[in-house]
Scaffold this motif. Structure first.
Motif, short mmCIF file in Angstrom:
data_model
loop_
_atom_site.label_atom_id
_atom_site.label_comp_id
_atom_site.label_asym_id
_atom_site.label_seq_id
_atom_site.Cartn_x
_atom_site.Cartn_y
_atom_site.Cartn_z
N ALA A 85 0.84 -1.19 0.00
CA ALA A 85 0.00 0.00 0.00
C ALA A 85 0.88 1.25 0.00
CB ALA A 85 -0.89 0.00 1.24
N THR A 86 0.46 2.26 -0.73
CA THR A 86 1.14 3.56 -0.61
C THR A 86 0.73 4.17 0.73
OG1 THR A 86 -0.72 4.74 -1.58
CG2 THR A 86 0.97 3.90 -3.12
N ARG A 87 1.40 5.24 1.11
CA ARG A 87 1.04 5.89 2.39
C ARG A 87 -0.43 6.31 2.40
NH1 ARG A 87 5.83 10.09 4.00
NH2 ARG A 87 7.43 8.54 4.35
N ASP A 88 -0.87 6.85 1.27
CA ASP A 88 -2.27 7.31 1.22
C ASP A 88 -3.26 6.14 1.25
OD1 ASP A 88 -1.63 9.93 1.28
OD2 ASP A 88 -1.66 10.21 -0.89
N GLN A 89 -2.89 5.05 0.55
CA GLN A 89 -3.75 3.86 0.60
C GLN A 89 -3.83 3.33 2.03
OE1 GLN A 89 -1.82 1.33 -2.27
NE2 GLN A 89 -3.54 1.46 -3.69
N PHE A 90 -2.68 3.32 2.68
CA PHE A 90 -2.62 2.80 4.05
C PHE A 90 -3.49 3.67 4.98
CE2 PHE A 90 -0.91 1.71 8.16
CZ PHE A 90 -0.63 0.36 8.03
N GLY A 91 -3.34 4.99 4.83
CA GLY A 91 -4.13 5.91 5.66
C GLY A 91 -5.62 5.77 5.40
N TRP A 92 -5.97 5.65 4.13
CA TRP A 92 -7.39 5.48 3.76
C TRP A 92 -7.91 4.12 4.26
CZ3 TRP A 92 -11.71 7.60 3.02
CH2 TRP A 92 -12.72 7.04 2.24
N GLY A 93 -7.05 3.12 4.24
CA GLY A 93 -7.40 1.81 4.79
C GLY A 93 -7.70 1.93 6.28
N LEU A 94 -6.87 2.68 7.00
CA LEU A 94 -7.11 2.88 8.43
C LEU A 94 -8.43 3.62 8.68
CD1 LEU A 94 -3.55 3.85 9.77
CD2 LEU A 94 -4.72 1.64 9.99
N TYR A 95 -8.71 4.60 7.79
CA TYR A 95 -9.98 5.32 7.93
C TYR A 95 -11.15 4.35 7.76
CZ TYR A 95 -13.67 8.73 7.31
OH TYR A 95 -14.83 9.45 7.48
N PHE A 96 -11.03 3.45 6.78
CA PHE A 96 -12.09 2.47 6.53
C PHE A 96 -12.28 1.56 7.74
CE2 PHE A 96 -14.26 1.19 2.51
CZ PHE A 96 -14.27 2.44 1.94
N ILE A 97 -11.15 1.15 8.33
CA ILE A 97 -11.24 0.26 9.51
C ILE A 97 -11.98 1.00 10.63
CG2 ILE A 97 -9.92 -0.96 11.30
CD1 ILE A 97 -7.71 -1.35 9.18
N THR A 98 -11.62 2.29 10.84
CA THR A 98 -12.27 3.07 11.89
C THR A 98 -13.77 3.20 11.61
OG1 THR A 98 -10.25 4.38 11.96
CG2 THR A 98 -12.11 5.22 13.22
N LEU A 99 -14.10 3.49 10.36
CA LEU A 99 -15.51 3.65 9.99
C LEU A 99 -16.28 2.35 10.23
CD1 LEU A 99 -17.80 5.28 8.62
CD2 LEU A 99 -16.95 4.50 6.42
N GLY A 100 -15.68 1.24 9.83
CA GLY A 100 -16.34 -0.06 10.02
C GLY A 100 -16.53 -0.37 11.50
N LEU A 101 -15.50 -0.13 12.29
CA LEU A 101 -15.61 -0.40 13.73
C LEU A 101 -16.63 0.52 14.39
CD1 LEU A 101 -11.88 -1.01 14.73
CD2 LEU A 101 -13.70 -2.70 14.53
N PHE A 102 -16.66 1.76 13.93
CA PHE A 102 -17.63 2.72 14.49
C PHE A 102 -19.06 2.23 14.21
CE2 PHE A 102 -20.37 6.47 14.06
CZ PHE A 102 -20.18 7.07 15.29
N GLN A 103 -19.27 1.78 12.98
CA GLN A 103 -20.60 1.27 12.62
C GLN A 103 -20.98 0.09 13.50
OE1 GLN A 103 -19.68 0.76 8.36
NE2 GLN A 103 -21.53 1.92 7.94
N LYS A 104 -20.01 -0.80 13.69
CA LYS A 104 -20.29 -2.01 14.46
C LYS A 104 -20.41 -1.73 15.97
CE LYS A 104 -20.15 -6.20 16.18
NZ LYS A 104 -21.40 -6.91 16.34
#
Lengths: 474, 366
Positions: free
Chosen positions: A185-204
Motif C-alpha cells: 500500500a502507498t502511504r495514502d492507501q494505508f491511511g485510507w485503509g485505516l480510515y475504513f477500519i475506523t468507519l467499520g468499527l464505528f458502525q459495528k
C-alpha cells in the motif's frame, strides 16, 4: 478472531510489520496465508481442517477440469466439488434443520419417531468460503476463467483473512490477478485503509452494538402480549439499522484491512436504504452475494431469457435459496419469499407503469425509496424473529393503532434509535448517486480529521465488548 | 435481484483513494484522539475513579478454567455478597488453601452448582453464598447471567483468551476503562431522561461501587463505603430489585403461597440432586448466608422468610450451613448500602467466619 477485539489489533500489527519488512513476495504471501489460518483457528482450531479440505478439493478439481474435454468427466468433476462444498455446508449448517423437519414430517404422518438431538457447531463463515470456492470451480467449468497456476495464490484466495468469515465474497477473477505482482500500500492507501477500519468499527461497536442492539433485542425478545405500536416500529427500525451497521461495518473493516496490505476488495454495500425499488436494493445490499446468486443461480436457471413467467419463477427460486443461505430456519425462507414477491411485483409493475413520468420526479423517486425502505423493514421482522409466532406478534403490533400494548423502550433508547436511523437514512440519500470516496474527497482536511477523531473517540468511550458480528452465524 | 447479465472478465480490481494526504490526516487524528483520551482520563481520575479490572465473562472464564487443572479446589459460588464479603486472603491464611472465586453479581448460583455437579472430576468443597431472592429465582436475569457465563466459558476461544490478557493490561493503567460507569451508554444514562409513565422495563442497576482483582477478589470501593449520598442511591435501587413484581394473574394469597412453594420445591429438588452428585464424588457443599441490613433485610424477611427458604435448603440437602444471624460473632456488621460489607468489614467478617468453618471441617462436613 473479531475485528473489534484487542487480539485482532495485536494480530494486525504483527501481520503488517511482517508484510512490510519482508521483501520476497512469495514469503509475504506465505505469511498472509499462515496468518489467515491463525485468524480462523483463533476461533476454533479444528475447523481449519475444513478450510484445507475445501481448498485442496477445489484446487485438484479445477486442475483436472482445465485439461478434461469429456463432458461426462467434467460433470463428474464438478459434482465432486459441489458435493464436497455443499455437503459440508449442508451437514454443518442445515443438518439439524433437515433432521428437525424430517422428524416433524414423520410425526405429521402419524409415525412416532424421535431422533437424538445432534449437537453440530456451525463453523464460522462456512457459507462465505464455500460460495467463494464454488465460484472458482464453476468459472473453470464454464471456461470463464483459467485455473490458478500457484497453489499458494489459490489457498490465499480461499483463506485471505480480511474477508474469510463474512465476506465480501470475492471472485477468483478479482483476487488472483492481485497475487501476481507484489502488493504494497502507498502511504495514502494505508491511511485510507485505516480510515475504513475506523468507519467499520464505528458502525459495528458504537452504532450497531451500542446504540441499536438493546432496543432491537428488547422488542424482538418480547413474547408476552402485544407491543405498543411506537415501540414495535422503533424495534424494527433499530434492527434495520443494526443489521446494516453490523454487516456493512464488517465489510468496511475487511476492505480497510485488505487495503492496508495492498489488496483491493470489492464493495459490498452502497447506500441500500436509499434504494428505489427492490432490484435497486439488491444492487446495493450485500452486493457480492446478490451478484453471486445472479451469476451462478439466476442466470443458470435461465434468467430473464425465457419470458416473463419463467423470469418471475427464477427470481422467486433465487430469493428462496438466498433466504435459506442466511440461516437454517423457515423464517429465513419466509424472508426470501417476501423479497422474491417484492421483486416479482416490481417486475410486473415496471411493465405496466414503468413509463409514468411522475416516477422520475424527485418526489416520485423519494416516495418510492421510502416505500422500498418500509417494505424492507417489514421483511426484517421475519429475518430477526426467532419463530413465526414472534414474527406475527410483532407484525400485528406494527399495525395496531388502538393504543394498547406494552411500552417496552426507555425514552433514551427511543431517542438513540431515532437519531441513528434518521442519520443513517440521510447519509444513504446523500450518497445515493455517489461513492463515499468521492464525497470524502470534497470534504476539507480539517473536517475529515474531526469526523475521524469523533469516530475513534466514540469507539474508546463505548468500550464495547467483542460482540460477534451478526453475519458470522451465516 | 439484479436482472442484468454478468461479466466474467479477469480484471485488476482497484479501489479509489480520495485525494487527501491520508498519512498526515491519520497522524493528526492520532494526535487529537490521544489528547482527548488523556484529558478524559485525567477528568475521570479527578472524579475519584482509579484503574480497576472489569468483572467480565473473560475474567470469570480465566478462573473457571482452573478447575480443569485442579478439580479438588475449594470453589466460591453465589452472588455479589459472596464476591465482596468473602476475603480469600484470610481464608487461605487460616485454611491453608486458596479458593476459586466464581460468584457473579445478581446471580442464582444454581447453574454454577450444576456445572460443578456435572464435572466428571470435581471433588472439592463448594461454598455457596445464598441470597434467597436470587437462589430461588426461577428465571430472568439471575438465571441468565450464570448461564451466559458458563456458555462463554465453554466457547472461550484462543483469541478471547489473548484479548482478555491485553484488556487487563489496559484496565490496570486507565481509569476510564470502566464498564460499569464510564461507557458511552452509561454516560448517556446520567442525563436522567424520564420515561413514559406506562413504560415497563427492568429496574435500574446500581452504579460502579466495587472493584475486583485478577483472582476475582471483589470488594466495595472506598467511595461507596464513605459516600452517604451514593449509599442512599444504591439503597433505593435495591428496593425494586428485591421486591417481587406485581402479580399479573391476581391470585389469592393461598394460591400465591402454593405457587411459591411449588417453585421453591423445584429449586430444592434440583439443588439436592446437584449436592448429592458432588458429595458422591467426595466433594462437600456448605451454604452461607451473608449479612444484609436495613430496609433490605426487612424486604428479605417479608418475601423470603428464613423458615420457608434458608432452613429448607439445609433440610432438603442435608448440608451444613452458616447463617450470619445464628452466630453472635457474625451479627452486628453494618452494610453501608444494606447489601454488602465494606472492604475492611469483609476481612473482619471472614476472620470471624473461619473458626466456624474449621469446626465444620473438623467434623468432616467440609
Amino acid at each position: 478472531m473479531l475485528f473489534n477485539s484487542l487480539s485482532f489489533i495485536l494480530f494486525f500489527l504483527i501481520v503488517i510489520t511482517l508484510h512490510y519488512t519482508i521483501r520476497s513476495w512469495k514469503a509475504q504471501k506465505t505469511i498472509l496465508l499462515f496468518a489467515s489460518y491463525i485468524f480462523y483457528a483463533a476461533w476454533n482450531p479444528p475447523f481449519v481442517i475444513l478450510l484445507w479440505f475445501s481448498t485442496v478439493v477445489d484446487w485438484y478439481v479445477a486442475k483436472s477440469l482445465e485439461n478434461e474435454e469429456k463432458v461426462v468427466t467434467r460433470r463428474i468433476l464438478l459434482s465432486v466439488s459441489l458435493l464436497v462444498n455443499l455437503g459440508l455446508l449442508g451437514f454443518f449448517k442445515y443438518g439439524e434443520f433437515l433432521l428437525e423437519n424430517f422428524v416433524g414430517a414423520l410425526n405429521f404422518l402419524g409415525i412416532d419417531f424421535q431422533a437424538a438431538a445432534p449437537s453440530i457447531i456451525l463453523p464460522v463463515g462456512i457459507s462465505f468460503y464455500t460460495f467463494q470456492t464454488l465460484s472458482y470451480t464453476l468459472d473453470i467449468y464454464f471456461r470463464r476463467a483459467k485455473p490458478s497456476k500457484s497453489f499458494l495464490d489459490f489457498a490465499l484466495y480461499v483463506t485471505f483473512f480480511p474477508q474469510l468469515v463474512a465476506g465480501p465474497i470475492v471472485r477468483a477473477t478479482e483476487f488472483l490477478p492481485q497475487c501476481e505482482e507484489p502488493r504494497r500500500a502507498t502511504r495514502d492507501q494505508f491511511g485510507w485503509g485505516l480510515y475504513f477500519i475506523t468507519l467499520g468499527l464505528f458502525q459495528k461497536v458504537v452504532l450497531a452494538d451500542g446504540m441499536l442492539s438493546s432496543a432491537s433485542d428488547t422488542v424482538f425478545g418480547h413474547t408476552d402480549g402485544s407491543i405498543f405500536v411506537l415501540d414495535a416500529w422503533l424495534g424494527v427500525l433499530a434492527f434495520s439499522a443494526q443489521i446494516f451497521c453490523d454487516f456493512a461495518g464488517y465489510s468496511t473493516c475487511a476492505i480497510g484491512v485488505a487495503l492496508c496490505l495492498g489488496f483491493a476488495l470489492p464493495d459490498n454495500f452502497r447506500s441500500p436504504y436509499a434504494a428505489i425499488g427492490f432490484s435497486d436494493f439488491w444492487k446495493r445490499w450485500h452486493m457480492t452475494l446478490s451478484t453471486w446468486l445472479r451469476d451462478y443461480l439466476y442466470i443458470s436457471l435461465g434468467g430473464n431469457r425465457h419470458g416473463t413467467f419463467r423470469t418471475l419463477v427464477n427470481l422467486m427460486v433465487t430469493m428462496l435459496i438466498g433466504g435459506l443461505w442466511h440461516g437454517a430456519s423457515w423464517t429465513f425462507v419466509a424472508w426470501g419469499a417476501l423479497h422474491g414477491s417484492y421483486l416479482v411485483a416490481e417486475h410486473l409493475l415496471r411493465q405496466k407503469f414503468g413509463g409514468c413520468s411522475w416516477v422520475k420526479t424527485v418526489l416520485g423517486r423519494f416516495s418510492l425509496g421510502m416505500l422500498t425502505f418500509f417494505l424492507v423493514c417489514l421483511g426484517w421482522v421475519f429475518f430477526r424473529a426467532k419463530d413465526f409466532s414472534s414474527a406475527w406478534l410483532l407484525m400485528s403490533s406494527l399495525f395496531s393503532f388502538s393504543g394498547t400494548g406494552v411500552q417496552l423502550l426507555p425514552t433514551l433508547e427511543m431517542m438513540q434509535v431515532t437519531v441513528v436511523v434518521v442519520g443513517l437514512l440521510a447519509s444513504h440519500w446523500y450518497l445515493h448517486e455517489k461513492r463515499l470516496e468521492h464525497a470524502m474527497q470534497n470534504f476539507p482536511a480539517w473536517l475529515v480529521v474531526v469526523i475521524w477523531t469523533s469516530m475513534l473517540f466514540g469507539l474508546i468511550l463505548m468500550q464495547g465488548g467483542a460482540n460477534a458480528f451478526i453475519y458470522f452465524q451465516f | 435481484m439484479p436482472s442484468s447479465t454478468s461479466s466474467f472478465k479477469t480484471y485488476q480490481l482497484e479501489r479509489i483513494i480520495p485525494k487527501h494526504h491520508w498519512a498526515t490526516l491519520a497522524l493528526a487524528t492520532l494526535l487529537s484522539v490521544s489528547l482527548l483520551t488523556f484529558s478524559w482520563e485525567f477528568y475521570c481520575r479527578s472524579l475519584g475513579y482509579a484503574p480497576t479490572l472489569n468483572d467480565t465473562k473473560d475474567l470469570w472464564a480465566s478462573r473457571r478454567v482452573l478447575i480443569e487443572k485442579d478439580p479438588t479446589r475449594t470453589v466460591l459460588i453465589g452472588a455479589s455478597r459472596m464476591l465482596f464479603d468473602f476475603d480469600m486472603d484470610v481464608y487461605e491464611k487460616e485454611m491453608g488453601e486458596r479458593p476459586l472465586q466464581l460468584a457473579t453479581v445478581g446471580t442464582n448460583p444454581g447453574p454454577y452448582l450444576e456445572d460443578l455437579a456435572n464435572h466428571p472430576k470435581f471433588s472439592g468443597t463448594v461454598i455457596v453464598g445464598v441470597v434467597p431472592g436470587l437462589f430461588f429465582a426461577p428465571g430472568g436475569p439471575p438465571m441468565k447471567s450464570p448461564l451466559d457465563h458458563l456458555k462463554y466459558f465453554q466457547d472461550w476461544s484462543p483469541s478471547q483468551k489473548v484479548g482478555h490478557y491485553l484488556g487487563m493490561f489496559l484496565e490496570r493503567r486507565f481509569a476510564f476503562i470502566n464498564q460499569e460507569d464510564l461507557t458511552l451508554n452509561q454516560l448517556l444514562l446520567s442525563f436522567k431522561i424520564s420515561n413514559r409513565e406506562k413504560a415497563k422495563f427492568h429496574p435500574e442497576l446500581p452504579p460502579y461501587f466495587y472493584k475486583i482483582d485478577e483472582e476475582r477478589q471483589g470488594g466495595m470501593t472506598d467511595i461507596a463505603a464513605q459516600d452517604i449520598k451514593l449509599q442512599k442511591r444504591i439503597q433505593q435501587i435495591w428496593i425494586p430489585l428485591f421486591t417481587p413484581p406485581p402479580d399479573k394473574k391476581k391470585m389469592s394469597p393461598s394460591e400465591k403461597k402454593a405457587q411459591v412453594k411449588k417453585m421453591a420445591d423445584m429449586v430444592l429438588e434440583k439443588t439436592k440432586k446437584n449436592v448429592d452428585k458432588i458429595v458422591a464424588r467426595g466433594g462437600k457443599v456448605v451454604f452461607i448466608r451473608l449479612p444484609s441490613t436495613g430496609q433490605l433485610r426487612e424486604i428479605e424477611n417479608k418475601y423470603t422468610p428464613r423458615a420457608g427458604f434458608w432452613d429448607r435448603i439445609l433440610e432438603e440437602t442435608q448440608s451444613p450451613g452458616v447463617h450470619f444471624e445464628d452466630f453472635d460473632q457474625l451479627k452486628g456488621f453494618n452494610c453501608p448500602e444494606w447489601s454488602h460489607l465494606s472492604k475492611g468489614d469483609s476481612t473482619e467478617f471472614t476472620k470471624r467466619l473461619i473458626p466456624i468453618l474449621k469446626k465444620l471441617r473438623n467434623k468432616g462436613k467440609i
